[in-house]
Motif scaffolding. Structure first.
Motif, PDB file in Angstrom:
ATOM      1  N   THR A  78       9.071  68.066  63.434  1.00 41.84           N
ATOM      2  CA  THR A  78      10.047  67.223  62.748  1.00 41.84           C
ATOM      3  C   THR A  78       9.430  65.869  62.465  1.00 41.84           C
TER       4      THR A  78
ATOM      5  N   LEU B 171      23.394  66.529  64.236  1.00 40.23           N
ATOM      6  CA  LEU B 171      22.001  66.399  64.672  1.00 40.23           C
ATOM      7  C   LEU B 171      21.663  67.439  65.726  1.00 40.23           C
ATOM      8  N   GLU B 172      22.598  67.618  66.651  1.00 37.00           N
ATOM      9  CA  GLU B 172      22.407  68.605  67.705  1.00 37.00           C
ATOM     10  C   GLU B 172      22.227  69.993  67.090  1.00 37.00           C
TER      11      GLU B 172
ATOM     12  N   ASN C 204      18.785  70.368  65.516  1.00 40.00           N
ATOM     13  CA  ASN C 204      17.795  70.584  66.575  1.00 40.00           C
ATOM     14  C   ASN C 204      17.797  72.021  67.057  1.00 40.00           C
TER      15      ASN C 204
ATOM     16  N   GLN D  30      16.536  74.504  64.573  1.00 38.77           N
ATOM     17  CA  GLN D  30      15.093  74.420  64.439  1.00 38.77           C
ATOM     18  C   GLN D  30      14.399  75.175  65.572  1.00 38.77           C
TER      19      GLN D  30
ATOM     20  N   VAL E 275      18.616  57.447  64.978  1.00 38.76           N
ATOM     21  CA  VAL E 275      18.581  58.872  64.651  1.00 38.76           C
ATOM     22  C   VAL E 275      17.152  59.390  64.725  1.00 38.76           C
TER      23      VAL E 275
ATOM     24  N   GLU F 238      15.828  59.742  68.233  1.00 39.60           N
ATOM     25  CA  GLU F 238      16.470  60.836  68.924  1.00 39.60           C
ATOM     26  C   GLU F 238      15.963  62.207  68.497  1.00 39.60           C
ATOM     27  N   THR F 239      15.537  62.362  67.242  1.00 38.08           N
ATOM     28  CA  THR F 239      15.258  63.710  66.739  1.00 38.08           C
ATOM     29  C   THR F 239      13.816  63.966  66.336  1.00 38.08           C
ATOM     30  N   CYS F 240      13.021  62.922  66.102  1.00 40.32           N
ATOM     31  CA  CYS F 240      11.728  63.182  65.462  1.00 40.32           C
ATOM     32  C   CYS F 240      10.551  63.017  66.405  1.00 40.32           C
TER      33      CYS F 240
ATOM     34  N   GLN G 272      16.264  58.277  75.192  1.00 42.39           N
ATOM     35  CA  GLN G 272      17.052  59.370  74.681  1.00 42.39           C
ATOM     36  C   GLN G 272      16.778  60.705  75.353  1.00 42.39           C
ATOM     37  N   SER G 273      15.482  61.026  75.500  1.00 48.55           N
ATOM     38  CA  SER G 273      15.173  62.337  76.054  1.00 48.55           C
ATOM     39  C   SER G 273      15.702  62.460  77.478  1.00 48.55           C
TER      40      SER G 273
END
Ligand SMILES: Nc1ncnc2c1ncn2[C@@H]1O[C@H](COP(=O)(O)OP(=O)(O)OP(=O)(O)O)[C@@H](O)[C@H]1O
Ligand SMILES: Nc1ncnc2c1ncn2[C@@H]1O[C@H](COP(=O)(O)OP(=O)(O)O)[C@@H](O)[C@H]1O
Ligand code: SF4
Ligand code: SF4
Ligand SMILES: [Mg+2]
Ligand SMILES: [Mg+2]
Lengths: 329, 330
Positions: free
Chosen positions: A35, A193-194, A197, A200, A216, A219-221, B268-269
């Motif tokens: 990502t 977003l969840e 994830n 993916q 964002v 948190e995701t990338c 976050q993680s």
């Protein structure tokens, strides 16, 4: 070899006031299953980059030069029908406002089924079953009923989830999501977003997530590309970008953010000046007019510096400890 | 900050009628604001947060008398302004002003910056001729613009600059109180901080009081002294900033705070967040009892039948929740 490799992409628009170079020599790559977050302010070229990859740039726009290798083939050299096949089967895209990409006179189910029929060669009944299955996957409640709803009967969050269902129903290798949660409330954003994830992890698709929200991205990338004035100014792992930013724009962006993990009354440090005007770009560093560390040589074209471990920055002074120098000033 | 109440809103309601069919038959109401009470003390910034459609803008417009309330009272500077005349409303505008979200749509494109900023001076007959000109330039300087901008038009300005023009216009009449309706939401992150700092400086310098409306909890935390959380036309929780962010009690406030992505990959993680299920219901048919109950992880039988009342749990921290009342949430 990377799944996607963009080299020296230049996309321009002919406007009343002259030519605008929306993307100006951009290069980056993305491995399968990863990502990548693309951040930047409005007008920095994020959407034009994704539309260029999809080859959806129409007049007055034009891809002037560059190469876009996807799975070993240069997309810019494909015939139109080959590109259509790539768009449906291999690369899918979701937009900020799902209303603009959903057809208001067809039901949600008809639209997903259409994609499934076209790309997976299923018959009518099977396609409808798949549509229901996809809606269930994106957690639309009672999908067997909601499949017959029209887009306006869905809430914003449900529409965005329906778009994701449609985009993923053909099992793409690459999903480009352009501000997929910007129009949504935070509690709904968290759900979407969840979901992305999770899907993916399940399908192994690579994702390009375009957003202006640094939270964002964090948190995701895994990797982050920062754009300013039509080009990459910094690239690195999320950790490198958030903990050790080396380009003054990235540093300024992080310092100007009110954040929940900082003292509440800490004064914000804004970036001075205004976003760049693409009609009047400075000859050298695009950020120079707003940069507190500007030197004379910043008016010359700035090369990309490899800072090691995949961390890249486009700044003459990125190897100096600028933030410490700034504090001492 | 004093304890003097500048604004006091009690049980405020605004229902918008919904009609259907060719005869425009009244079929339902959108309960945009459904019994809201709060006070704003002189010199403070009360943050009003809530998701889209929760009624934030409607509350702001009701307070400013840009919209007529269905019921409830609004007291400003000790005076009941719920039923004042049009003339008195005009006088009131010299005391309270509004800054809008959309710096593109809220400025008349055919007026110069000078005309936009000086218009309130003309309307209220505050200054004439040279004095008006000087005051206009002073206002522009106050918000970080220059006299050279006077004769230019809004389309020549960036979003952040237009928002400064809107602020200068609001300040023209020297108001006590300003409703800021999402003043930075349409701006790029790098510009937001400029405008937030400006609003803070002005408050300090001019002794202003703000009602600061936003959907962004990070921004609200930064600028507010107290915060009210709104959901589907109801206030669920009001508390001092530190209490609200460090010790939120209402399940909705807790979920809202947990849903905000923090720009720090390591935090976050490590952090497991509570995900709220379901969508925000419509304001036309809010759920029975506590209107949050279909999405609430703490909901029990009483929640779907009885609406929880606002209670002070100590130190002015107000919460409307049965689970807080019976001690399940502490
Ligand atoms: N003039 C109107 N007629 C009918 N319904 C209205 C009107 N104005 C607002 N509403 C409804 O009232 C509710 C509250 O709207 P309001 O604009 O106050 O929300 P908000 O909290 O400011 O939302 P946002 O964050 O999207 O600005 C919504 O359901 C909205 O659709
Ligand atoms: N269809 C178009 N016609 C003219 N200019 C365009 C068009 N699409 C984008 N641009 C310009 O290209 C630049 C980059 O836009 P975009 O990629 O949409 O930015 P963002 O980073 O906000 O997604 C902007 O200056 C924009 O105005
Ligand atoms: S190249 Fe120069 S002007 Fe540009 S960011 Fe670096 S120091 Fe600043
Ligand atoms: S009253 Fe009940 S449903 Fe409402 S927030 Fe409290 S526990 Fe949840
Ligand atoms: Mg865009
Ligand atoms: Mg609003």
């Amino acid at each position: 070899m990377a799944l996607l490799e963009v080299r020296n992409l230049r996309t321009t628009f002919q406007t009343e006031d002259g030519v605008v170079t929306a993307v100006n020599g951009l290069s980056f790559s993305l491995d399968a299953g990863q990502t990548l977050g693309i951040v930047g302010e409005s007008g920095s070229g994020k959407s034009v980059t994704s539309l260029s990859i999809m080859r959806l740039i129409d007049r007055p726009g034009r891809i002037e030069s560059g190469e876009i290798f996807f799975d070993g083939r240069d997309l810019l050299k494909l015939r139109d029908e080959e590109m259509r096949h790539v768009r449906g089967h291999r690369i899918a895209m979701i937009f900020q406002d799902p209303m603009t990409s959903l057809n208001p006179v067809l039901t949600i189910g008809e639209q997903i089924a259409e994609v499934v029929r076209l790309h997976l060669g299923r018959n009518h009944r099977e396609a409808r079953e798949t549509a229901i299955e996809m809606l269930r996957k994106v957690r639309i409640p009672s999908p067997e009923k909601r499949v017959d709803d029209y887009p306006h009967q869905f809430s914003g969050g449900m529409r965005q989830r329906a778009m994701i269902a449609m985009a993923l129903s053909c099992n793409p290798q690459l999903l480009i999501a352009d501000e997929p949660t910007t129009a949504l409330d935070v509690t709904i954003q968290a759900q979407v977003l969840e979901l992305m994830n999770e899907l993916q992890r399940e399908t192994g698709a690579a994702i390009i997530l375009i957003t202006h929200d640094l939270g964002v991205v964090a948190e995701t990338c895994k990797d982050v590309l920062v754009m300013y004035g039509g080009n990459m100014v910094e690239y690195g792992s999320a950790r490198q970008i958030f903990a050790e930013p080396r380009m003054p724009y990235t540093q300024g962006l992080l310092a100007s953010l009110p954040r929940l993990d900082a003292p509440a009354n800490a004064r914000l440090t804004p970036i001075p000046g205004q976003p760049p005007n693409l009609h009047r770009m400075p000859p050298g560093c695009a950020f120079a007019p707003r940069c507190t560390y500007r030197l004379e040589r910043c008016d010359e074209i700035v090369p990309v510096t490899d800072l090691g471990h995949g961390h890249l920055a486009r700044c003459w002074r990125c190897t100096e400890n600028l933030q410490a120098a700034g504090a001492a000033r | 900050m004093s304890d003097e109440k500048l604004l006091e809103v009690t049980d405020l309601k605004k229902y918008f009628p919904v009609s259907a069919g060719v005869f425009g038959r009244h079929v339902a109401d959108v309960k945009a604001v459904d019994g809201v009470s709060f006070t704003v003390r002189k010199g403070e910034t009360l943050g009003l947060v809530g998701e889209s459609g929760s009624g934030k803008t409607t509350i702001g417009r009701l307070v400013l008398k840009l919209l007529e309330a269905t019921s409830g009272t609004i007291r400003f500077e000790g005076r009941d302004i719920s039923d004042i005349s049009a003339r008195q409303t005009r006088m009131l505008r010299r005391r309270m002003q509004i800054i809008f979200q959309d710096p593109y749509g809220s400025l008349n494109p055919r007026m110069t910056i000078g005309e936009i900023v000086s218009e309130p001076l003309a309307i209220h007959g505050i200054a004439k001729g040279k004095a008006r000109q000087e005051r206009t330039v002073e206002l522009l300087r106050m918000v970080g613009l220059q006299s050279s901008h006077l004769n230019r038009y809004p389309n020549e300005f960036s979003g952040g600059q237009r928002q400064r023009v809107g602020i200068a216009r609001a300040l023209a009449v020297e108001p006590q109180f300003i409703v800021c309706d999402e003043p930075v939401s349409a701006l790029d992150v790098s510009i937001q901080a400029q405008v937030l700092n400006l609003l803070e400086d002005l408050r300090e310098r001019l002794g202003l009081t703000y009602l600061f409306i936003s959907h962004d909890l990070s921004v609200v935390r930064h600028i507010s002294t107290r915060v009210a959380v709104l959901y589907l036309g109801k206030i669920f929780e009001v508390a001092d900033r530190s209490a609200l962010y460090e010790h939120p009690l209402h399940p909705y406030t807790q979920a809202l705070l947990a849903a905000i992505p923090v720009p720090n990959p390591e935090v976050q993680s490590a952090q497991k967040r509570v995900l709220l299920s379901g969508d925000v219901p419509t304001a036309m048919a809010p759920p029975s009892g506590c209107r949050f109950h279909p999405r609430c992880p703490f909901a029990f039988e009483r929640c779907s039948v009885e609406e929880p009342a606002m209670r002070d749990v100590g130190g002015g921290h107000m919460v409307a929740c049965h689970a807080v009342e019976n001690g399940t949430i502490q």
